[in-house]
Design an enzyme around this catalytic site. Sequence first.
Site, PDB file in Angstrom:
ATOM      1  N   THR A   1       8.296  -3.488  10.845  1.00 54.46           N
ATOM      2  CA  THR A   1       8.806  -4.818  10.506  1.00 54.46           C
ATOM      3  C   THR A   1       8.059  -5.492   9.364  1.00 54.46           C
ATOM      4  OG1 THR A   1       7.368  -5.669  12.232  1.00 54.46           O
ATOM      5  CG2 THR A   1       9.658  -5.310  12.823  1.00 54.46           C
ATOM      6  N   GLU A   2       6.858  -4.994   9.062  1.00 55.90           N
ATOM      7  CA  GLU A   2       6.012  -5.677   8.069  1.00 55.90           C
ATOM      8  C   GLU A   2       6.673  -5.710   6.692  1.00 55.90           C
ATOM      9  OE1 GLU A   2       2.171  -3.909   7.977  1.00 55.90           O
ATOM     10  OE2 GLU A   2       1.282  -5.600   6.904  1.00 55.90           O
TER      11      GLU A   2
ATOM     12  N   HIS B   1      19.103   1.072  -2.053  1.00 57.86           N
ATOM     13  CA  HIS B   1      17.679   1.362  -1.858  1.00 57.86           C
ATOM     14  C   HIS B   1      16.952   0.118  -1.325  1.00 57.86           C
ATOM     15  CE1 HIS B   1      13.741   3.075  -2.386  1.00 57.86           C
ATOM     16  NE2 HIS B   1      13.379   2.033  -3.126  1.00 57.86           N
TER      17      HIS B   1
ATOM     18  N   CYS C   1       0.826  -1.211   0.000  1.00 54.54           N
ATOM     19  CA  CYS C   1       0.000   0.000   0.000  1.00 54.54           C
ATOM     20  C   CYS C   1       0.861   1.262   0.000  1.00 54.54           C
ATOM     21  CB  CYS C   1      -0.953  -0.006   1.180  1.00 54.54           C
ATOM     22  SG  CYS C   1      -0.132  -0.263   2.742  1.00 54.54           S
ATOM     23  N   ASN C   2       2.112   1.149   0.375  1.00 50.66           N
ATOM     24  CA  ASN C   2       2.968   2.335   0.441  1.00 50.66           C
ATOM     25  C   ASN C   2       3.976   2.447  -0.694  1.00 50.66           C
ATOM     26  OD1 ASN C   2       1.987   3.697   2.656  1.00 50.66           O
ATOM     27  ND2 ASN C   2       3.096   2.405   4.089  1.00 50.66           N
ATOM     28  N   ARG C   3       4.109   1.413  -1.490  1.00 48.83           N
ATOM     29  CA  ARG C   3       5.097   1.466  -2.564  1.00 48.83           C
ATOM     30  C   ARG C   3       4.810   0.463  -3.664  1.00 48.83           C
ATOM     31  NH1 ARG C   3       9.760   1.974  -0.633  1.00 48.83           N
ATOM     32  NH2 ARG C   3       9.056   2.306   1.496  1.00 48.83           N
TER      33      ARG C   3
ATOM     34  N   ALA D   1     -17.656   2.939  22.864  1.00 48.33           N
ATOM     35  CA  ALA D   1     -17.425   2.047  21.716  1.00 48.33           C
ATOM     36  C   ALA D   1     -16.828   2.815  20.538  1.00 48.33           C
ATOM     37  CB  ALA D   1     -18.739   1.375  21.330  1.00 48.33           C
ATOM     38  N   GLY D   2     -15.848   3.622  20.833  1.00 41.33           N
ATOM     39  CA  GLY D   2     -15.193   4.407  19.776  1.00 41.33           C
ATOM     40  C   GLY D   2     -14.191   3.584  18.976  1.00 41.33           C
TER      41      GLY D   2
ATOM     42  N   GLN E   1       7.023  -8.472   3.514  1.00 37.53           N
ATOM     43  CA  GLN E   1       6.463  -8.148   2.196  1.00 37.53           C
ATOM     44  C   GLN E   1       7.514  -8.314   1.093  1.00 37.53           C
ATOM     45  OE1 GLN E   1       5.063  -4.257   3.337  1.00 37.53           O
ATOM     46  NE2 GLN E   1       2.920  -4.942   3.431  1.00 37.53           N
TER      47      GLN E   1
END
Lengths: 373, 258
Positions: free
Chosen positions: A112-113, A96, A50-52, A187-188, A117
């Site tokens: 760490t995810e 990179h 989702c970020n790259r 319940a937020g 990935q």
Amino acid sequence: MPVFCLGLSHASAPVEVRERVAFAASTVAPSLRQITSLEGVDEAVILSTCNRMEIYAASASPAASAARLDAWLHAHFQIPESVSFFQHTSHGAARHLFSVVSGLDSMVLGETEIFGQVKDAYSVAQEAGATSRVLNKLFQHSFRVGKLVRNTTDIQRGATSVGGAAVELAEKIFGDLKNSRVMLLGAGDMSRRCAQSLQSRGASGIIVSNRSHDRAVEMATEMGGRALHFEKWPSEVHAVDVIISSTAAPHTVIHLEQIAPAIRRRRGRPLFIIDIAVPRDVEPSVNDLEGVYLYDIDALEAIASESRARRELEIARCRQIIDEQVKSLPLFNLDQGAKPGIVGSALNPPPPSLPSIFTPRGSESEAKTSAQK
Amino acid sequence: MSPERLILTIAAAFFLGGMVHAAVALRRGAYRHSWTSMALMGPGFICQCLFLSWRGQEIGRCPLTNPFELLTFTAWSMALFYFVVGTTYRLSLMGVFTAPLAFVLQATALTKPLPAVPVRTAPAFWTEMHASLALLAYGAFALACVAGIMFLVQDRLLKKHTYTGLMRALPPVHYLSRAIRRLIIAGTLILSAGIVCAYQMKELPPMTKLIFVWVIWALYASMLIYEFRRGMSARRAAYAAAAAFFLPVVSLWFVVRR
């Protein structure tokens, strides 16, 4: 054989662009086949999160191959020419990749995810037959570098979110959270996320109490817990270990005289109260009770921001490790076959002493093909 | 230097190393590798085991015949409990607090003369049992004291929202409060057995010594009774465990001084 990397990330493209340039999991293998069928591209790995979205490729003529890949991406995703991709070649591409694997290029520094990935992306490419000697060695080396950076620095130390800080504190109070029970007052969404963080570490027995009982039932069902009428919550305090309060009440709802009797019944077992409501739900004097640890949103945010600051301080050490690893890349020469002056002059990395990939976040564009923003 | 002194000097050096390592790591706020602490405590403990074994064989009885041996035995019992408790409850950081105590006791022992091997006498079984069990109980109380201090530090850091390297390094408060309770139970039971042994001796120990042991036993037993009947808060239990160890220290000092 030289390698190059072409792509975009959260640092170089807004989400409106990233969401258009993302590979669905089912399309990665066919896309890899198409990419490796482009003239000059011998090997490829697609990293799409989702970020790259980044493509690592090995090619004897990286400049020409990068141009072809750039054109293919524009056609594949039907994006205008104004959308550009950053490019890194040779040791710049390796540097990179190492920084991506180490979490230095992530939105949450040191997360760490990304390590998993990248591993998944490499496995998919391997299974699709899109990698060979060059990228196999590069990626396997990158996993070693990622582990080295994470194990020898504090880049992933400490919680960087309010939920993470709450989990860390809960573990400092109870140790193992397996037998810990959690009560949600209100319940937020934030309290739900906080409770989910605790659940992910083994907390169980979720009780949800809310002024709107229907909402409490709904959230309790979603979280596998049970709902409790709001006026009855004090009767359950002795049986829970963590209370997360986030009601919309304009005044405090948890008072000293409601907690004190329950503490006596707990026989020394501590109670952790997380108050993430603004205005606060819990009377501050509750923290004076023996065995009660009260943290409000500011206290949790202070812990998270301190961790983030500490991680920022670790960047220099991580850069140094990565630089050493890039310099010592063994067994194969990433520049071999590159035509100096074509790719090298425009895209090659700067001198090792000042690699631009490690310039402060947001300036990732070591060599952008055109202005992105 | 005699081989006995040499081996115990090595033990003391390891404990000192454990103390310095932990102090430096805590100061940096980066105490993580509890195995290092274990690795420094381990050889020290083994050296003590060697000494006690040699000495026991030499004198034909439990080596508790002079201040040198008494202090060494007490330091050994602390190291023993450190390994039992530290491993079981993952409280390896206890090494930080145990190492200085073990070092001080061992270093003090080394300042005392080690008498030549006495003429072998028939071992007095109940006397030896009484002395060794009492010292083992003191070792448990010493670690309860250590755990109590650790609890009070961690509790204060958590209450004041001081999220430092020390807080990250210290064990969870709940583990510490459980460790305090179990150590006091273990120490009290062992001391009870030691007192029973005292009454089996042919000749009762001096009355002052006996009264001292009874007072210590009563103090810890009353803590347990209060805890079971009324439920003592973890913080009060920690304060009690830390403060109560003063009496065994005085008792030990009294015995060693003689």
